[in-house]
Motif scaffolding. Sequence first.
Motif, PDB file in Angstrom:
ATOM      1  N   ALA A   1      -0.994   3.917  -6.857  1.00 16.07           N
ATOM      2  CA  ALA A   1       0.077   5.446  -6.769  1.00 16.07           C
ATOM      3  C   ALA A   1       0.626   4.932  -7.615  1.00 16.07           C
ATOM      4  N   GLY A   2       0.681   5.929  -8.824  1.00 19.48           N
ATOM      5  CA  GLY A   2       2.346   5.423  -9.812  1.00 19.48           C
ATOM      6  C   GLY A   2       0.958   4.853 -10.975  1.00 19.48           C
ATOM      7  N   GLY A   3       2.038   3.983 -11.220  1.00 18.21           N
ATOM      8  CA  GLY A   3       1.063   3.618 -12.427  1.00 18.21           C
ATOM      9  C   GLY A   3       0.397   2.152 -12.002  1.00 18.21           C
ATOM     10  N   ALA A   4       0.116   2.681 -10.848  1.00 18.46           N
ATOM     11  CA  ALA A   4      -1.379   1.071 -10.673  1.00 18.46           C
ATOM     12  C   ALA A   4      -2.563   0.682 -11.799  1.00 18.46           C
ATOM     13  N   ARG A   5      -2.929   1.793 -12.049  1.00 21.95           N
ATOM     14  CA  ARG A   5      -4.236   1.499 -13.416  1.00 21.95           C
ATOM     15  C   ARG A   5      -3.477   1.162 -14.223  1.00 21.95           C
TER      16      ARG A   5
ATOM     17  N   PRO B   1       1.146  -1.175   0.198  1.00 18.92           N
ATOM     18  CA  PRO B   1      -0.368   0.060   0.256  1.00 18.92           C
ATOM     19  C   PRO B   1       0.708   1.427  -0.408  1.00 18.92           C
ATOM     20  N   SER B   2       1.549   1.460  -0.907  1.00 13.67           N
ATOM     21  CA  SER B   2       2.681   2.515  -0.892  1.00 13.67           C
ATOM     22  C   SER B   2       1.785   4.135  -1.057  1.00 13.67           C
ATOM     23  N   ALA B   3       2.506   5.235  -0.364  1.00 15.29           N
ATOM     24  CA  ALA B   3       1.756   6.287  -0.935  1.00 15.29           C
ATOM     25  C   ALA B   3       2.245   7.246  -2.329  1.00 15.29           C
ATOM     26  N   SER B   4       4.039   6.407  -2.648  1.00 16.82           N
ATOM     27  CA  SER B   4       3.863   7.188  -3.879  1.00 16.82           C
ATOM     28  C   SER B   4       4.845   5.924  -5.063  1.00 16.82           C
ATOM     29  N   GLU B   5       4.484   5.599  -5.589  1.00 16.76           N
ATOM     30  CA  GLU B   5       5.726   4.721  -6.877  1.00 16.76           C
ATOM     31  C   GLU B   5       5.689   5.233  -7.661  1.00 16.76           C
ATOM     32  N   GLY B   6       6.150   4.878  -9.255  1.00 15.11           N
ATOM     33  CA  GLY B   6       7.000   4.554 -10.534  1.00 15.11           C
ATOM     34  C   GLY B   6       5.554   3.796 -10.751  1.00 15.11           C
ATOM     35  N   LEU B   7       6.802   2.668 -11.096  1.00 11.03           N
ATOM     36  CA  LEU B   7       6.191   1.047 -11.307  1.00 11.03           C
ATOM     37  C   LEU B   7       7.010   0.431 -10.697  1.00 11.03           C
ATOM     38  N   ALA B   8       6.006   0.016  -9.848  1.00 14.43           N
ATOM     39  CA  ALA B   8       7.178  -1.257  -8.313  1.00 14.43           C
ATOM     40  C   ALA B   8       7.369  -2.422  -9.038  1.00 14.43           C
ATOM     41  N   ASN B   9       8.595  -3.042  -9.469  1.00 13.86           N
ATOM     42  CA  ASN B   9       9.156  -4.106 -10.278  1.00 13.86           C
ATOM     43  C   ASN B   9       8.579  -4.773  -9.452  1.00 13.86           C
ATOM     44  N   ALA B  10       8.411  -4.974  -8.251  1.00 20.62           N
ATOM     45  CA  ALA B  10       7.344  -6.034  -7.237  1.00 20.62           C
ATOM     46  C   ALA B  10       5.897  -6.422  -7.493  1.00 20.62           C
ATOM     47  N   TRP B  11       5.849  -5.406  -8.572  1.00 23.15           N
ATOM     48  CA  TRP B  11       3.883  -5.306  -9.004  1.00 23.15           C
ATOM     49  C   TRP B  11       3.879  -6.721 -10.103  1.00 23.15           C
TER      50      TRP B  11
END
Length: 397
Positions: A333-337, A308-318
Amino acid sequence: MSGSIKTRRVLSLSTLFPNAAQPRFGIFVAKSLEALQRDTHWEAVVVNPIGVPPIAFGRYKPIAQAAQDGRDFGLAVHRPTFRLIPRVGGRLNPGVIARSVIPLARRLHAEQPFDLVDAQFFYPDGPAAMQVAKALGLPFSVKARGADVHYWGARNYGRAALLETAQQAGGVLAVCEALADDMATLGMERSKVTVHYTGLDHDLFRPLDHVGLRGRVASSFDIPIARSDTLLLTVGALIERKGQALVIKAMGGVPNARLLLVGRGDDRASLAKLARECGVADRVHFLGSLDPTSLPPLYSAADAMVLPSASEGLANAWIESLACGTPLVITDAGGAREVMRSADAGVIATRSVRGIAEGIRQVTGRPRPTADVARTVAAFSWEANGASLAAYYDSLV
């Protein structure tokens, strides 16, 4: 295109790059440049400046010892040091890095000319690369990854440096559309920003057979995992922005949940204390920083990867989790969508204790076929990442 003739060269400046003391630090940068070097007509030479305080003590001692040139990931890597003032030197770092790198860059350029200078992180790498490129008389590019723009853009001097770098650069990269939009909001020219998605090793990150997998994880990490446990995994630095505290608090609403935390960071002690205060310490397990090869069994064994990040770019872990067939519970957050385009990928939850608990219940209450989950990130690969990076570089020279 492996073994292709190299017709163009890029000098890539990156403070994020693996070294002997930090073998996973910036691994995604290394993999991207490795693919560029292996599969395209571009040759990449890496300059990985390493910051060392006036007295290299504690955790800085092995980092200072790691400042050795070498050949890693099929790349020539140079590791000059620069004078680092921990916590308070942020404003000074770009200039200090540039002064350390320019003599080396001039020597390398004289031996075999470069076509382009590249920064793999927006700050401090970007402003430093701008100075190096000016010294060599070359165009330069800079890449934004998320925290570099969000953190430094919130500081007046950082925002000014980011905007000047973006204005002077021949081109700008961002890891997702959402980050590119944030950069435009900050004041950068949106039409100048190209989205460059991360890559993925599909041979490593793939669904593993679940038969006996939990038993192997339990044995490897000495964790009591019952068949009836809801196994949750969180992969990321143990820092406030990543939101591990919310996951720990949410476990009260998921009584049979067991949480595995992969990563290290300044919040390790406070998170352990929180787990004790919430009465879930026996169900929260800190695994530390792990080699990438250790992650697929954990991803594959888990019922959900929660971040549940407050901010991200596009997390590699995703991307890694989905490739292993494990759905996500993440925040908007970030590129989640841009990743969560299918219900098979999981849910985007409200960033609150109640929201995370509900997201966990939604995902674990509706198991998805692992192949369907993995298919949501089929387009991500290091080959595609390297090819698109080469095409982008070509547009700048």
